[in-house]
Write a protein that holds these residues in place. Structure first.
Motif, PDB file in Angstrom:
ATOM      1  N   HIS A  74       0.853  -1.187   0.000  1.00  0.00           N
ATOM      2  CA  HIS A  74       0.000   0.000   0.000  1.00  0.00           C
ATOM      3  C   HIS A  74       0.887   1.234   0.000  1.00  0.00           C
ATOM      4  O   HIS A  74       1.652   1.463   0.944  1.00  0.00           O
ATOM      5  N   ALA A  75       0.814   1.965  -1.085  1.00  0.00           N
ATOM      6  CA  ALA A  75       1.613   3.185  -1.184  1.00  0.00           C
ATOM      7  C   ALA A  75       1.000   4.113  -2.216  1.00  0.00           C
ATOM      8  O   ALA A  75       0.397   3.665  -3.192  1.00  0.00           O
ATOM      9  N   ASP A  76       1.131   5.405  -1.968  1.00  0.00           N
ATOM     10  CA  ASP A  76       0.647   6.416  -2.911  1.00  0.00           C
ATOM     11  C   ASP A  76      -0.832   6.240  -3.257  1.00  0.00           C
ATOM     12  O   ASP A  76      -1.259   6.460  -4.386  1.00  0.00           O
ATOM     13  N   GLY A  77      -1.628   5.817  -2.251  1.00  0.00           N
ATOM     14  CA  GLY A  77      -3.066   5.663  -2.458  1.00  0.00           C
ATOM     15  C   GLY A  77      -3.468   4.439  -3.240  1.00  0.00           C
ATOM     16  O   GLY A  77      -4.636   4.305  -3.616  1.00  0.00           O
ATOM     17  N   LEU A  78      -2.520   3.530  -3.494  1.00  0.00           N
ATOM     18  CA  LEU A  78      -2.828   2.314  -4.247  1.00  0.00           C
ATOM     19  C   LEU A  78      -2.462   1.075  -3.445  1.00  0.00           C
ATOM     20  O   LEU A  78      -1.442   1.044  -2.752  1.00  0.00           O
ATOM     21  N   PHE A  79      -3.299   0.067  -3.566  1.00  0.00           N
ATOM     22  CA  PHE A  79      -3.017  -1.246  -2.996  1.00  0.00           C
ATOM     23  C   PHE A  79      -2.406  -2.110  -4.094  1.00  0.00           C
ATOM     24  O   PHE A  79      -2.834  -2.043  -5.257  1.00  0.00           O
ATOM     25  N   ARG A  80      -1.424  -2.910  -3.727  1.00  0.00           N
ATOM     26  CA  ARG A  80      -0.781  -3.784  -4.710  1.00  0.00           C
ATOM     27  C   ARG A  80      -0.878  -5.236  -4.251  1.00  0.00           C
ATOM     28  O   ARG A  80      -0.533  -5.569  -3.117  1.00  0.00           O
ATOM     29  N   VAL A  81      -1.381  -6.078  -5.132  1.00  0.00           N
ATOM     30  CA  VAL A  81      -1.451  -7.521  -4.900  1.00  0.00           C
ATOM     31  C   VAL A  81      -0.811  -8.187  -6.103  1.00  0.00           C
ATOM     32  O   VAL A  81      -1.354  -8.127  -7.217  1.00  0.00           O
ATOM     33  N   GLY A  82       0.356  -8.795  -5.884  1.00  0.00           N
ATOM     34  CA  GLY A  82       1.082  -9.324  -7.025  1.00  0.00           C
ATOM     35  C   GLY A  82       1.456  -8.173  -7.936  1.00  0.00           C
ATOM     36  O   GLY A  82       2.005  -7.157  -7.508  1.00  0.00           O
ATOM     37  N   GLY A  83       1.115  -8.302  -9.215  1.00  0.00           N
ATOM     38  CA  GLY A  83       1.409  -7.224 -10.154  1.00  0.00           C
ATOM     39  C   GLY A  83       0.251  -6.279 -10.368  1.00  0.00           C
ATOM     40  O   GLY A  83       0.342  -5.369 -11.192  1.00  0.00           O
ATOM     41  N   ALA A  84      -0.845  -6.487  -9.654  1.00  0.00           N
ATOM     42  CA  ALA A  84      -2.041  -5.659  -9.843  1.00  0.00           C
ATOM     43  C   ALA A  84      -2.088  -4.532  -8.825  1.00  0.00           C
ATOM     44  O   ALA A  84      -1.671  -4.691  -7.677  1.00  0.00           O
ATOM     45  N   THR A  85      -2.621  -3.404  -9.251  1.00  0.00           N
ATOM     46  CA  THR A  85      -2.783  -2.271  -8.344  1.00  0.00           C
ATOM     47  C   THR A  85      -4.190  -1.711  -8.471  1.00  0.00           C
ATOM     48  O   THR A  85      -4.812  -1.785  -9.538  1.00  0.00           O
ATOM     49  N   ALA A  86      -4.697  -1.152  -7.361  1.00  0.00           N
ATOM     50  CA  ALA A  86      -6.032  -0.549  -7.355  1.00  0.00           C
ATOM     51  C   ALA A  86      -6.146   0.383  -6.163  1.00  0.00           C
ATOM     52  O   ALA A  86      -5.496   0.162  -5.136  1.00  0.00           O
ATOM     53  N   PRO A  87      -6.979   1.394  -6.262  1.00  0.00           N
ATOM     54  CA  PRO A  87      -7.180   2.307  -5.127  1.00  0.00           C
ATOM     55  C   PRO A  87      -8.058   1.714  -4.031  1.00  0.00           C
ATOM     56  O   PRO A  87      -8.211   2.323  -2.976  1.00  0.00           O
ATOM     57  N   ALA A  88      -8.651   0.546  -4.285  1.00  0.00           N
ATOM     58  CA  ALA A  88      -9.512  -0.093  -3.286  1.00  0.00           C
ATOM     59  C   ALA A  88      -9.149  -1.565  -3.145  1.00  0.00           C
ATOM     60  O   ALA A  88      -8.865  -2.248  -4.142  1.00  0.00           O
ATOM     61  N   LEU A  89      -9.185  -2.044  -1.906  1.00  0.00           N
ATOM     62  CA  LEU A  89      -8.915  -3.453  -1.605  1.00  0.00           C
ATOM     63  C   LEU A  89     -10.001  -3.956  -0.674  1.00  0.00           C
ATOM     64  O   LEU A  89     -10.293  -3.320   0.348  1.00  0.00           O
ATOM     65  N   VAL A  90     -10.610  -5.081  -1.032  1.00  0.00           N
ATOM     66  CA  VAL A  90     -11.671  -5.661  -0.215  1.00  0.00           C
ATOM     67  C   VAL A  90     -11.181  -6.972   0.385  1.00  0.00           C
ATOM     68  O   VAL A  90     -10.795  -7.896  -0.349  1.00  0.00           O
ATOM     69  N   ILE A  91     -11.196  -7.073   1.713  1.00  0.00           N
ATOM     70  CA  ILE A  91     -10.833  -8.310   2.403  1.00  0.00           C
ATOM     71  C   ILE A  91     -12.087  -9.161   2.542  1.00  0.00           C
ATOM     72  O   ILE A  91     -13.003  -8.827   3.285  1.00  0.00           O
ATOM     73  N   ALA A  92     -12.134 -10.248   1.791  1.00  0.00           N
ATOM     74  CA  ALA A  92     -13.298 -11.149   1.811  1.00  0.00           C
ATOM     75  C   ALA A  92     -12.823 -12.597   1.910  1.00  0.00           C
ATOM     76  O   ALA A  92     -13.427 -13.500   1.336  1.00  0.00           O
ATOM     77  N   THR A  93     -11.734 -12.798   2.662  1.00  0.00           N
ATOM     78  CA  THR A  93     -11.120 -14.126   2.728  1.00  0.00           C
ATOM     79  C   THR A  93     -11.670 -14.998   3.847  1.00  0.00           C
ATOM     80  O   THR A  93     -11.165 -16.094   4.087  1.00  0.00           O
ATOM     81  N   GLY A  94     -12.715 -14.544   4.543  1.00  0.00           N
ATOM     82  CA  GLY A  94     -13.366 -15.367   5.547  1.00  0.00           C
ATOM     83  C   GLY A  94     -12.538 -15.558   6.798  1.00  0.00           C
ATOM     84  O   GLY A  94     -11.578 -14.831   7.065  1.00  0.00           O
ATOM     85  N   GLY A  95     -12.939 -16.582   7.583  1.00  0.00           N
ATOM     86  CA  GLY A  95     -12.226 -16.924   8.808  1.00  0.00           C
ATOM     87  C   GLY A  95     -11.553 -18.269   8.655  1.00  0.00           C
ATOM     88  O   GLY A  95     -11.568 -18.867   7.581  1.00  0.00           O
ATOM     89  N   PRO A  96     -10.961 -18.787   9.735  1.00  0.00           N
ATOM     90  CA  PRO A  96     -10.216 -20.041   9.651  1.00  0.00           C
ATOM     91  C   PRO A  96     -11.060 -21.310   9.756  1.00  0.00           C
ATOM     92  O   PRO A  96     -10.498 -22.405   9.816  1.00  0.00           O
ATOM     93  N   SER A  97     -12.392 -21.187   9.777  1.00  0.00           N
ATOM     94  CA  SER A  97     -13.220 -22.399   9.878  1.00  0.00           C
ATOM     95  C   SER A  97     -13.129 -23.229   8.590  1.00  0.00           C
ATOM     96  O   SER A  97     -13.041 -22.700   7.490  1.00  0.00           O
ATOM     97  N   ILE A  98     -13.132 -24.537   8.766  1.00  0.00           N
ATOM     98  CA  ILE A  98     -13.015 -25.540   7.695  1.00  0.00           C
ATOM     99  C   ILE A  98     -11.707 -25.356   6.914  1.00  0.00           C
ATOM    100  O   ILE A  98     -11.709 -25.069   5.715  1.00  0.00           O
ATOM    101  N   PRO A  99     -10.561 -25.551   7.582  1.00  0.00           N
ATOM    102  CA  PRO A  99      -9.268 -25.363   6.918  1.00  0.00           C
ATOM    103  C   PRO A  99      -9.024 -26.328   5.756  1.00  0.00           C
ATOM    104  O   PRO A  99      -8.222 -26.017   4.867  1.00  0.00           O
ATOM    105  N   LYS A 100      -9.716 -27.463   5.744  1.00  0.00           N
ATOM    106  CA  LYS A 100      -9.502 -28.410   4.635  1.00  0.00           C
ATOM    107  C   LYS A 100      -9.925 -27.801   3.297  1.00  0.00           C
ATOM    108  O   LYS A 100      -9.519 -28.284   2.234  1.00  0.00           O
ATOM    109  N   LEU A 101     -10.741 -26.745   3.347  1.00  0.00           N
ATOM    110  CA  LEU A 101     -11.130 -26.047   2.119  1.00  0.00           C
ATOM    111  C   LEU A 101     -10.181 -24.887   1.817  1.00  0.00           C
ATOM    112  O   LEU A 101     -10.427 -24.110   0.899  1.00  0.00           O
TER     113      LEU A 101
END
Length: 390
Positions: free
Chosen positions: A140-167
Motif C-alpha cells: 500500500h503506497a501512494d493511495g494504491l493497494f498492490r497484490v502481485g502485479g495488480a494495483t487498485a485504489p480499493a482493496l476488499v478483504i473477503a477471505t473469511g475466517g479459519p473455519s473448515i481449513p480443509k477447504l
C-alpha cells in the motif's frame, strides 16, 4: 485470462459468497474489478453448505440473530439488502428453491447453481478472476493497494475466517487487518460440536442418538435437535448454543421441553406401577431414557417414590447441566465468531474509517449469524454494501 498486472478500480481478495457478490455488484456499476483467490475454484464453502443444496438465506433474518461486539453494526447492511433481494436474484436465474424449517431456504437442486449464478453475475460485470494464485504480499503506497502485479485504489478483504481449513481457510483476513492497524476480536470456532470428558464421557455411548431439546448457554436459548456423538454433543441445538458458550462454562439441556417441571408427579398418578425409566422411555429414545434414569439413580415404581423427589428429578431433566471441555475446533466449525473489529468499519460501506479504500466483508468481520442461512445473508448484505461503495 485478462492480464492481472493491469490496473483495476478494486481488488477483491476471496472468491467466496461475500467476495463474489461484492465483485459482481461493483463490476455491474462499471468498476474494473479483480477477484483473487488462492483456491482453484470459486465458492468452495458454498458447495458443501446445506448438505450440498446451500441454505442460502433465512426469511427470518433480523439483527438480533447475529453476535458481535457491536450488536447494532449489522443493522444497516441487513436492512439495505434483504432475503427478498437475494431471492429475487435467485429467481431471476431460474433457480428453484424451497423453505425447509425455521425460515431456512435451500436450492431444490444443487449448491453449484448458486456458485454458477454468482459467476454469471461477475461475468456480467466484467470481473477478472485470478484463481489458484496465492495472495502473497499486499502493499500500500501512494493511495494504491498492490497484490502481485495488480494495483487498485480499493482493496476488499473477503477471505473469511479459519473455519473448515480443509477447504483452504486461513487467518489471512486478520493478518491483513493488523497490517493496516485494524483490531481483531478474538476468533474462535462457532456453530461447532462440543466435546465431553470425565464423568460426562459416558454419554458418548449414546453416539447416534438424537432428540429434540431446548439448549441454553449464556444468552442463547434454542429448541432444536441435539445429537450425541462419540466425542460429545452436536446437532442443530448444540451448534447454535456453541456460539454463546465460553470455555469453562456449563450448558443446560431441557430434555423434555414440552413437559412441566412436575410432570413425573402426574405420571405417577396415571401409571403408578411404572418405573422412571419406563416413564422416560415414553418420551425419549430408549437408550437416552436408560442412561438418564441410571444417572438419576431413583429406583423402584413411581408409586413408591415421594412427590418431592419426582419433582426434583423433573427439574433436573429440565435443566441438565453439561460442562464441555472444549469444541471440535475450526476443523468442524461452520463459521468463525469474532474477526475484524466493527469499530474500525463503516456499517454503511464496510470501509475502514482510518484506511481509505480498504474494506472488509463477510465472515472476516466480527459479525456471526445463527445456524440456518443467516451467515450467507450477512455475506450477501455486507458484500453488496461494499460493492455499492467501490
Amino acid at each position: 485470462m485478462t492480464d492481472v498486472a493491469a490496473t483495476h478500480d478494486a481488488i477483491v481478495l476471496g472468491a467466496g459468497a461475500a467476495g463474489m457478490l461484492c465483485a459482481a455488484t461493483a463490476g455491474q456499476r462499471g468498476r474494473r474489478v479483480l477477484l483473487v483467490d488462492h483456491a482453484d475454484e470459486a465458492g468452495k464453502k458454498i458447495l458443501i453448505s446445506g448438505g450440498g443444496r446451500c441454505n442460502f438465506t433465512n426469511i427470518d433474518t433480523a439483527p438480533d440473530r447475529y453476535l458481535s461486539a457491536n450488536p447494532h453494526f449489522a443493522t444497516s447492511p441487513l436492512s439495505r439488502y434483504t432475503p427478498a433481494d437475494f431471492i429475487a436474484l435467485v429467481e431471476r436465474h431460474g433457480i428453484a428453491w424451497h423453505e425447509k424449517t425455521l425460515g431456512q431456504l435451500f436450492c431444490d437442486g444443487s449448491a453449484r447453481q448458486i456458485v454458477a449464478m454468482l459467476r454469471d453475475e461477475c461475468t456480467a460485470g466484467g470481473v477478472t478472476f485470478a484463481l489458484g494464485r496465492p495472495v502473497g504480499e499486499v502493499g500500500h503506497a501512494d493511495g494504491l493497494f498492490r497484490v502481485g502485479g495488480a494495483t487498485a485504489p480499493a482493496l476488499v478483504i473477503a477471505t473469511g475466517g479459519p473455519s473448515i481449513p480443509k477447504l483452504g481457510a486461513t487467518g489471512l483476513a486478520y493478518d491483513l487487518a493488523r497490517r493496516f492497524g485494524l483490531k481483531v476480536v478474538e476468533p474462535r470456532p462457532a456453530l461447532v460440536p462440543l466435546t465431553l470428558a470425565g464423568d460426562e464421557a459416558l454419554f458418548r455411548a449414546l453416539s447416534g442418538v438424537a432428540t429434540e431439546v431446548e439448549a441454553r448457554a449464556g444468552k442463547g436459548r434454542f429448541r432444536e435437535a441435539a445429537l450425541f456423538t462419540h466425542r460429545g454433543l452436536s446437532g442443530p441445538a448444540i451448534l447454535q448454543i456453541s456460539s454463546y458458550w465460553r470455555h469453562g462454562e456449563a450448558i443446560a439441556i431441557n430434555f423434555l421441553p414440552d413437559e412441566a417441571a412436575d410432570w413425573l408427579v402426574a405420571a405417577k398418578r396415571a401409571r403408578p406401577r411404572a418405573t422412571l425409566r419406563a416413564a422416560l422411555a415414553q418420551r425419549l429414545p430408549d437408550r437416552l431414557a436408560e442412561t438418564l434414569a441410571e444417572r438419576v439413580a431413583l429406583a423402584g415404581e413411581l408409586a413408591n417414590l415421594p412427590d418431592r423427589a419426582l419433582a426434583e428429578v423433573g427439574r433436573r431433566l429440565g435443566g441438565w447441566e453439561f460442562r464441555p471441555n472444549g469444541t471440535e475446533g475450526f476443523a468442524k466449525a461452520e463459521v468463525t465468531i469474532g474477526g475484524i473489529d466493527t469499530a474500525a468499519l463503516s456499517s454503511r460501506t464496510m470501509e475502514a474509517r482510518r484506511v481509505p479504500g480498504l474494506y472488509a466483508i463477510g465472515e472476516a468481520v466480527d459479525v456471526t449469524g445463527w445456524l440456518g442461512g443467516y451467515n450467507f445473508q450477512w455475506a450477501w448484505a455486507s458484500g453488496v454494501a461494499a460493492g455499492l461503495a467501490l
